[in-house]
Write an enzyme that holds these catalytic residues in place. Structure first.
Site, PDB file in Angstrom:
ATOM      1  CB  CYS A  79      -0.983  -0.052   1.169  1.00 27.59           C
ATOM      2  SG  CYS A  79      -2.375   1.088   1.002  1.00 27.59           S
ATOM      3  CG  HIS A 169      -3.108  -3.506   3.859  1.00 33.21           C
ATOM      4  ND1 HIS A 169      -2.084  -2.872   4.499  1.00 33.21           N
ATOM      5  CD2 HIS A 169      -3.805  -2.555   3.196  1.00 33.21           C
ATOM      6  CE1 HIS A 169      -2.161  -1.574   4.251  1.00 33.21           C
ATOM      7  NE2 HIS A 169      -3.189  -1.356   3.454  1.00 33.21           N
ATOM      8  CD  GLU A 171      -0.278  -5.686   5.898  1.00 32.03           C
ATOM      9  OE1 GLU A 171      -0.524  -4.461   5.946  1.00 32.03           O
ATOM     10  OE2 GLU A 171      -0.110  -6.294   4.812  1.00 32.03           O
TER      11      GLU A 171
END
Length: 190
Positions: A79, A169, A171
Site C-alpha cells: 500500500c 494488505h 498482513e
C-alpha cells in the site's frame, strides 16, 4: 534470515507477526542507526505514504534505504510502501524512494469508505484474499517489472527483480503465502 520492518508508522506490527508465525526473525527499523543492524530483506508497510516519506527524510534514512534497494536488497512494499517505491505517482508530485519502474495512483479507490476486501489471482500462488484500505493501484509498469495480480482490471501487485509491491494488505489476513513468496525472494538473493 532476518527481515527488517520499517516501523515509522502504519501496519508494521502485523507484518512482524506474519514473519514470526513463519519462523522468521524481524528487526525494527525506526532510526538511521537501525540500518546498521543485520537484515536480509526489508518491508515497507502500509500506512500514510506522505508521513512515512517525510519521516524517512527527517530521520536521515531515505537516501541510505534507496541505495540499499538499488544495490539489490530485497524489499516488499504494501500500500503506502508501493507508493514510496514507485518512480511515478500520477496524482502527486512528491516522490518517495522512487526505485521501482511503476507508476501509481494514490487513494485510487477513494477514501476510507472506499476500502474493501476481495479475492484475486496472484501469479504463481493462486487465489488469495486481498484487503484494500485507501489503496493505490499501479497505472503503468515498464522495464523488467512483471504484473503479478489485478483486481477489477487494475494492477494491484508487481515485481521488479528484488522489489515486490502489493496495493493490498496480506498482513491483515491469515494467509501467509505472500510473505512466503517474499521470503523465497530473499532466499534466492542471499
Amino acid at each position: 534470515m532476518v527481515i527488517g520492518v520499517l516501523c515509522l508508522q502504519g501496519a508494521f506490527y502485523e507484518h512482524r507477526k506474519m514473519f514470526n508465525s513463519l519462523g522468521i526473525s524481524t528487526v525494527e527499523l525506526r532510526k538511521a542507526s537501525d540500518l546498521d543492524k543485520p537484515f536480509d530483506g526489508l518491508v515497507i508497510p502500509g500506512g500514510e505514504s506522505t508521513v512515512m516519506g517525510k519521516l524517512l527524510n527527517e530521520l536521515g534514512m531515505a537516501e541510505r534505504l534507496k541505495g540499499m534497494i538499488q544495490g539489490g536488497l530485497p524489499v516488499y512494499g504494501t500500500c503506502a510502501g508501493l507508493i514510496l517505491l514507485a518512480k511515478k505517482i500520477t496524482n502527486d508530485s512528491r516522490k518517495g524512494l522512487a526505485t521501482m519502474d511503476i507508476s501509481a495512483e494514490r487513494n485510487a479507490y477513494g477514501r476510507q469508505l472506499g476500502s474493501f476486501a476481495t479475492d484475486t489471482r496472484f501469479k504463481g500462488i493462486g487465489t488469495i484474499p486481498a484487503v484494500f484500505i485507501r489503496a493505490p493501484y499501479i497505472t503503468e509498469v515498464w522495464g523488467d517489472t512483471e504484473v503479478l495480480a489485478e483486481a477489477d482490471g487494475k494492477i494491484v501487485a508487481a515485481r521488479e527483480n528484488n522489489q515486490l509491491v502489493t496495493a493490498f494488505h496480506p498482513e491483515l489476513t491469515d494467509d501467509l503465502r505472500i510473505h512466503e513468496y517474499f521470503i523465497n525472494m530473499v532466499k534466492h538473493h542471499t
